[in-house]
Motif scaffolding. Structure first.
Motif, PDB file in Angstrom:
ATOM      1  N   VAL A 100      -5.493  25.262 -27.625  1.00 45.62           N
ATOM      2  CA  VAL A 100      -6.831  24.861 -27.084  1.00 45.62           C
ATOM      3  C   VAL A 100      -6.169  23.447 -26.565  1.00 45.62           C
ATOM      4  CG1 VAL A 100      -9.029  23.799 -27.731  1.00 45.62           C
ATOM      5  CG2 VAL A 100      -8.217  26.069 -28.467  1.00 45.62           C
ATOM      6  N   TYR A 101      -6.606  23.095 -25.321  1.00 48.44           N
ATOM      7  CA  TYR A 101      -6.098  21.860 -24.712  1.00 48.44           C
ATOM      8  C   TYR A 101      -7.171  21.812 -23.356  1.00 48.44           C
ATOM      9  CZ  TYR A 101      -3.346  25.337 -22.056  1.00 48.44           C
ATOM     10  OH  TYR A 101      -2.627  26.353 -21.479  1.00 48.44           O
ATOM     11  N   GLY A 102      -7.067  20.614 -22.883  1.00 47.65           N
ATOM     12  CA  GLY A 102      -7.848  20.134 -21.699  1.00 47.65           C
ATOM     13  C   GLY A 102      -7.875  21.019 -20.505  1.00 47.65           C
ATOM     14  N   ALA A 103      -8.786  21.261 -19.600  1.00 47.54           N
ATOM     15  CA  ALA A 103      -8.959  22.084 -18.598  1.00 47.54           C
ATOM     16  C   ALA A 103      -7.929  21.765 -17.518  1.00 47.54           C
ATOM     17  CB  ALA A 103     -10.428  21.805 -17.806  1.00 47.54           C
ATOM     18  N   THR A 163      -7.933  16.130 -18.157  1.00 47.03           N
ATOM     19  CA  THR A 163      -9.256  16.338 -17.072  1.00 47.03           C
ATOM     20  C   THR A 163     -10.191  15.148 -17.378  1.00 47.03           C
ATOM     21  OG1 THR A 163      -8.957  18.571 -17.290  1.00 47.03           O
ATOM     22  CG2 THR A 163     -10.735  17.722 -16.137  1.00 47.03           C
ATOM     23  N   THR A 164     -10.594  14.856 -18.599  1.00 46.78           N
ATOM     24  CA  THR A 164     -11.502  13.859 -18.805  1.00 46.78           C
ATOM     25  C   THR A 164     -11.182  12.509 -18.877  1.00 46.78           C
ATOM     26  OG1 THR A 164     -11.786  14.427 -20.852  1.00 46.78           O
ATOM     27  CG2 THR A 164     -13.457  15.498 -19.551  1.00 46.78           C
ATOM     28  N   GLY A 165      -9.842  12.356 -19.177  1.00 46.44           N
ATOM     29  CA  GLY A 165      -9.335  11.052 -19.526  1.00 46.44           C
ATOM     30  C   GLY A 165      -8.292  10.691 -18.430  1.00 46.44           C
ATOM     31  N   TYR A 166      -8.273  11.391 -17.348  1.00 44.84           N
ATOM     32  CA  TYR A 166      -7.380  10.694 -16.155  1.00 44.84           C
ATOM     33  C   TYR A 166      -8.024  11.391 -14.744  1.00 44.84           C
ATOM     34  CZ  TYR A 166      -3.578   9.216 -13.337  1.00 44.84           C
ATOM     35  OH  TYR A 166      -2.740   8.730 -12.529  1.00 44.84           O
ATOM     36  N   VAL A 209     -12.785   8.235 -20.884  1.00 42.02           N
ATOM     37  CA  VAL A 209     -12.591   9.289 -21.937  1.00 42.02           C
ATOM     38  C   VAL A 209     -13.606  10.193 -21.755  1.00 42.02           C
ATOM     39  CG1 VAL A 209     -11.401   7.515 -23.376  1.00 42.02           C
ATOM     40  CG2 VAL A 209     -14.155   7.996 -23.537  1.00 42.02           C
ATOM     41  N   ALA A 210     -13.464  11.621 -22.760  1.00 42.41           N
ATOM     42  CA  ALA A 210     -14.417  12.121 -22.494  1.00 42.41           C
ATOM     43  C   ALA A 210     -15.617  11.967 -23.239  1.00 42.41           C
ATOM     44  CB  ALA A 210     -14.100  13.630 -23.518  1.00 42.41           C
TER      45      ALA A 210
END
Length: 333
Positions: A100-103, A163-166, A209-210
């Motif tokens: 499980v990790y970012g998109a 994705t959400t953090g960069y 951030v997310a």
């Protein structure tokens, strides 16, 4: 296939500098990379990327791992790998079966590792609720009141593979006519919660951030209170966090893992099955009246209600962001 190998190598090198914790990605001995024999794998390795509270994060995945173990009958271990790039490296070596990790990390992994997303976060009982937003935040009372005013600032991000953090934030900065390579000073904190706490400690002027960390997770942990942060930017919807399975596993086993996390169990039915005995929590208000007072397991790092089915097509949004930004981490050789 090869277009992101350089990017991943760069991320891995960055990870050596950024990671302060986490196990080796070599979760399975190299001479038994698949962990398989003629009857199937003797074990499954489930990888997550730790936050600043790795013990809490791993605990949130224990019910999911317990569900997979129960349904497949295969011992499954949780490995906290240092960063997103470390998980991808381990998947290339077929040493992590489920992750499980970012998109965006899936976008990178799909080019170099034989993996498929089978599920994605469903934050509430409503299908499609797993879509997430990135937020740009500043400390309460900051002179920065909009994303356009971030030019010239020190900016905390999480990880170049986030994705959400960069990625989504730099697309937003470009929409605001800010060059993310020349008009700001990036500070990579390694995780969402650390990016926020570093900002509040004065290490940067703004953080991306997310959104769930600002609206739910950090307030719930007592890390931030009302007024500690102000939101200056919100991204378009981003597909939910994927649960990715290695295609080296037998198709029937992959299907069983997908069915386990999308159909057989969610956070509520897992609690009813005793998969988080002693660690249940009350269902949060966003789950609606139907679940008011119901006990549930923590279900992964986002506190989701469950997972819903996913496929590669769900992540075309990430491809569009990469095409727009031309970010180095996305760039073809």
């Amino acid at each position: 296939m090869r277009k992101t190998i350089t990017a991943i190598a760069s991320l891995a090198a960055a990870g050596l500098l950024l990671a302060a914790c986490g196990a080796s990605p070599n979760a399975r001995p190299a001479d038994n990379a698949s962990g398989s024999d003629s009857d199937g794998p003797s074990e499954l390795v489930f990888a997550v990327v730790p936050t600043d509270n790795s013990e809490e994060l791993e605990a949130s995945f224990e019910p999911i791992v317990a569900a997979i173990e129960k349904e497949t009958g295969i011992p499954t271990s949780i490995e906290a790998v240092s960063n997103n790039a470390g998980v991808i490296e381990a998947q290339v070596a077929e040493r992590v079966d489920i992750a499980v990790y970012g998109a965006f990390s899936y976008y990178l992994a799909a080019d170099v590792a034989d993996v498929t997303p089978v599920a994605m976060d469903q934050l509430t009982p409503e299908a499609g609720s797993g879509a997430v937003e990135a937020l740009g935040v500043v400390p309460g009372g900051s002179d920065i009141t909009s994303i356009e005013e971030v030019a010239g600032a020190d900016v905390c991000f999480t990880d170049p593979a986030s994705t959400t953090g960069y990625l989504a934030p730099i697309a937003g900065l470009m929409d605001a006519d800010i060059d993310p390579e020349n008009d700001i000073t990036p500070v990579f904190a390694g995780s969402h919660d650390v990016a926020v706490t570093q900002m509040l400690a004065g290490d940067c002027d703004a953080a991306f951030v997310a959104g769930t960390f600002i609206t739910d997770l950090l307030p719930a942990r007592g890390v931030i209170e009302d007024g500690d942060t102000e939101t200056i930017w919100t991204s378009p919807d981003i597909p939910g966090t994927p649960l990715v399975v290695g295609n080296w596993l037998d198709e029937d086993l992959r299907d069983l893992i997908a069915e386990t996390v999308t159909t057989t169990y969610n956070s509520v039915t897992a609690a009813e099955a005793g998969l988080c005995e002693g660690a249940e929590r009350e269902a949060p208000a966003p789950w609606g009246d139907e679940y008011a007072g119901t006990m549930a397991c923590e279900w992964g790092g986002t506190g989701a209600f469950g997972f819903e089915p996913a496929s590669d097509a769900n992540y075309d949004t990430i491809r569009d962001i990469c095409e727009k930004t031309g970010a180095e981490v996305c760039r073809s050789e």
